[in-house]
Design a protein around this motif. Structure first.
Motif, PDB file in Angstrom:
ATOM      1  N   THR A 135       0.828  -1.205   0.000  1.00  0.00           N
ATOM      2  CA  THR A 135       0.000   0.000   0.000  1.00  0.00           C
ATOM      3  C   THR A 135       0.863   1.256   0.000  1.00  0.00           C
ATOM      4  OG1 THR A 135      -1.752  -1.142   1.217  1.00  0.00           O
ATOM      5  CG2 THR A 135      -1.811   1.253   1.229  1.00  0.00           C
ATOM      6  N   ASN A 190       2.194   1.959  -3.320  1.00  0.00           N
ATOM      7  CA  ASN A 190       1.167   2.637  -4.114  1.00  0.00           C
ATOM      8  C   ASN A 190       1.223   4.139  -3.852  1.00  0.00           C
ATOM      9  OD1 ASN A 190      -1.246   3.607  -5.267  1.00  0.00           O
ATOM     10  ND2 ASN A 190      -2.520   2.768  -3.641  1.00  0.00           N
ATOM     11  N   CYS A 213       4.184   5.650  -5.585  1.00  0.00           N
ATOM     12  CA  CYS A 213       3.922   5.818  -7.023  1.00  0.00           C
ATOM     13  C   CYS A 213       3.088   7.068  -7.275  1.00  0.00           C
ATOM     14  CB  CYS A 213       3.203   4.591  -7.574  1.00  0.00           C
ATOM     15  SG  CYS A 213       4.242   3.127  -7.705  1.00  0.00           S
ATOM     16  N   GLY A 265       0.746   2.180  -9.490  1.00  0.00           N
ATOM     17  CA  GLY A 265       0.087   2.382  -8.203  1.00  0.00           C
ATOM     18  C   GLY A 265      -1.242   1.650  -8.112  1.00  0.00           C
ATOM     19  N   LEU A 277      -0.607  -2.028  -7.671  1.00  0.00           N
ATOM     20  CA  LEU A 277      -0.250  -2.312  -6.274  1.00  0.00           C
ATOM     21  C   LEU A 277      -1.480  -2.209  -5.376  1.00  0.00           C
ATOM     22  CD1 LEU A 277       3.104  -0.316  -6.170  1.00  0.00           C
ATOM     23  CD2 LEU A 277       2.877  -2.802  -6.015  1.00  0.00           C
ATOM     24  N   ASP A 278      -2.368  -1.277  -5.694  1.00  0.00           N
ATOM     25  CA  ASP A 278      -3.597  -1.105  -4.920  1.00  0.00           C
ATOM     26  C   ASP A 278      -4.459  -2.360  -4.977  1.00  0.00           C
ATOM     27  OD1 ASP A 278      -5.610   0.303  -3.444  1.00  0.00           O
ATOM     28  OD2 ASP A 278      -6.678   0.642  -5.310  1.00  0.00           O
ATOM     29  N   ASP A 332      -2.473  -5.231  -2.777  1.00  0.00           N
ATOM     30  CA  ASP A 332      -2.378  -5.156  -1.314  1.00  0.00           C
ATOM     31  C   ASP A 332      -3.547  -5.899  -0.675  1.00  0.00           C
ATOM     32  OD1 ASP A 332      -4.420  -3.353  -1.829  1.00  0.00           O
ATOM     33  OD2 ASP A 332      -3.442  -1.636  -0.887  1.00  0.00           O
ATOM     34  N   ASP A 352      -4.949   2.109   2.928  1.00  0.00           N
ATOM     35  CA  ASP A 352      -5.351   1.962   1.532  1.00  0.00           C
ATOM     36  C   ASP A 352      -6.045   3.223   1.034  1.00  0.00           C
ATOM     37  OD1 ASP A 352      -5.638  -0.009  -0.759  1.00  0.00           O
ATOM     38  OD2 ASP A 352      -7.718   0.566  -0.476  1.00  0.00           O
ATOM     39  N   ASP A 387      -4.672   5.888  -1.742  1.00  0.00           N
ATOM     40  CA  ASP A 387      -5.515   6.167  -2.907  1.00  0.00           C
ATOM     41  C   ASP A 387      -5.839   7.647  -3.018  1.00  0.00           C
ATOM     42  OD1 ASP A 387      -5.554   3.586  -3.772  1.00  0.00           O
ATOM     43  OD2 ASP A 387      -7.544   3.104  -2.993  1.00  0.00           O
ATOM     44  N   THR A 418      -2.751   8.850  -5.101  1.00  0.00           N
ATOM     45  CA  THR A 418      -2.653   8.260  -6.436  1.00  0.00           C
ATOM     46  C   THR A 418      -3.921   8.453  -7.248  1.00  0.00           C
ATOM     47  OG1 THR A 418      -1.189   6.565  -5.509  1.00  0.00           O
ATOM     48  CG2 THR A 418      -2.079   6.145  -7.700  1.00  0.00           C
TER      49      THR A 418
END
Length: 236
Positions: free
Chosen positions: A12, A15, A18, A41, A44-45, A48, A66, A70, A73
């Motif tokens: 996470t 992410n 990124c 990203g 990876l999201d 995770d 998370d 987010d 990203t």
């Protein structure tokens, strides 16, 4: 607490990293590299949560991390992209100074959706409203469409500040709209139970092959459209 409990959280945070790197490249107007880091990203999201379930180490901390990752990203990056597009579309003789900042309405809509997602028990197997990663892919593809499209109509559309503002407002709306959208997860390998996902996947490949960068916003539009059609069939 052993190391495996931290693996999803490390993914996470990668992410989030990124997203930070993507922001730097957006500020430098290098949208190709920014797009690559956003895609990484989002990848990876997805993983995770996959590893959290695989290792059976899901936690409230992971859920909060998370959403915070987010927020950068898939929240700040698309807002920054729209800021640039609105700024570029300005009339240099009589610019409306506040207009570019309205691009961050996307960031506000993303923030509200991410917070609401954490407390909405309905969104376990499907989505209600457009997920922030899908919205981000839509927005970050726009400067690439503008750069690489040979169509004069496309150029005029994506250079028009009022068209861009309409996209901004619609983006914030669709993120939080009470519209059920089908899950992209394939839980088994039978065609019948994954018919919609497979059709969408094949359609996505075709759109990318034939339209390149323009295929990305078309894919997101197709996702929403297919979901609406699917909802009507389910009601019947």
């Amino acid at each position: 607490m052993n190391f495996k409990t931290h693996i999803p959280n490390i993914i996470t945070l990668l992410n989030l990293f990124c997203g930070c790197v993507a922001l730097v490249f957006v500020s430098e107007h290098n949208f190709e590299i920014a797009f690559c880091f956003v895609c990484l990203g989002i990848f990876l999201d997805f993983f995770d949560g996959f590893f959290a379930r695989l290792l059976k180490v899901s936690s409230p901390l992971g859920l909060q991390l998370d959403s915070l990752a987010d927020m950068v990203t898939s929240g700040l990056v698309p807002g920054m992209v729209m800021f640039y597009l609105l700024q570029k579309s300005q009339n240099p003789i009589a610019p409306l100074l506040i207009l570019p900042y309205l691009g961050f309405i996307i960031t506000l809509g993303s923030c509200y959706r991410l917070a609401n997602f954490n407390i909405d028990a309905r969104q376990t197997d499907s989505f209600i409203g457009l997920p922030t990663p899908a919205n981000t892919l839509f927005i970050i593809s726009l400067p690439l469409v503008l750069k690489y499209s040979d169509s004069l109509m496309v150029f005029e559309m994506f250079s028009n500040p009022w068209f861009l503002l309409t996209i901004t407002l619609f983006s914030a709306y669709i993120l939080n709209a009470e519209i059920p959208l089908f899950s992209l997860k394939i839980k088994n390998f039978t065609f019948k139970k994954n018919e919609l996902q497979i059709i969408f996947l094949l359609l996505s490949v075709m759109l990318i092959v034939f339209f390149q960068y323009m295929g990305i916003p078309l894919i997101i539009i197709a996702y929403v459209f297919l979901s609406v059609i699917n909802n009507k069939f389910l009601k019947k």
